[in-house]
Write a protein that holds these residues in place. Structure first.
Motif, PDB file in Angstrom:
ATOM      1  N   LYS A  37       1.077  -1.260   0.219  1.00  0.00           N
ATOM      2  CA  LYS A  37      -0.102   0.350   0.389  1.00  0.00           C
ATOM      3  C   LYS A  37       0.967   1.209   0.326  1.00  0.00           C
ATOM      4  O   LYS A  37       0.451   1.930  -0.673  1.00  0.00           O
ATOM      5  CB  LYS A  37      -1.068  -0.143   1.198  1.00  0.00           C
ATOM      6  N   TYR A  38       2.172   0.956   1.533  1.00  0.00           N
ATOM      7  CA  TYR A  38       2.370   2.617   1.343  1.00  0.00           C
ATOM      8  C   TYR A  38       3.840   2.610  -0.057  1.00  0.00           C
ATOM      9  O   TYR A  38       4.412   3.951  -0.228  1.00  0.00           O
ATOM     10  CB  TYR A  38       2.749   2.985   2.447  1.00  0.00           C
ATOM     11  N   PRO A  43      -3.087   0.118  -3.392  1.00  0.00           N
ATOM     12  CA  PRO A  43      -3.959  -0.372  -1.634  1.00  0.00           C
ATOM     13  C   PRO A  43      -5.320  -1.290  -2.217  1.00  0.00           C
ATOM     14  O   PRO A  43      -5.758  -1.465  -0.766  1.00  0.00           O
ATOM     15  CB  PRO A  43      -4.711   0.994  -1.936  1.00  0.00           C
TER      16      PRO A  43
END
Length: 109
Positions: A37-38, A43
């Motif tokens: 996600k990061y 996501p």
């Protein structure tokens, strides 16, 4: 007595399975989902793993606390089972404890 023992052993088996599922989903979420996600901007993994882990977490804690009277958990044992559920790999460290408890319940006397 035999029915009570077999019910307690079945409950412990369910808790062990739930602990494995809860621990695995937490590790997957933290070690795979969050970095994707990061780090990679994907996501979708956390969108799926987050709710799956949430259900596994609630089911595990519900099993632990709902079997308090049946198994005879002491407060320290409840804490030992509940607190590690918040820590990645934590529930895996309770597997030997749960196996010992299951064997202890199966022993006569």
């Amino acid at each position: 007595m035999t029915g009570t023992v077999s019910m307690a052993q079945a409950a412990l088996r369910q808790i062990r399975i739930a602990a494995l599922i809860e621990g695995t989903t937490l590790v997957a979420l933290v070690c795979i989902g969050v970095p994707l996600k990061y780090g990679a901007g994907i996501p979708a993994v956390t969108t799926v793993l987050g709710p799956v882990h949430g259900v596994a977490f609630v089911a595990y804690l519900w099993l632990v606390f709902s079997t308090r009277a049946e198994i005879g958990w002491r407060r320290a044992e409840l804490a030992r089972l509940a607190v590690p559920a918040f820590i990645p790999f934590g529930t895996f460290f309770n597997m030997p404890f749960l196996r010992r408890k299951q064997a202890q319940i199966g022993r006569p006397g």
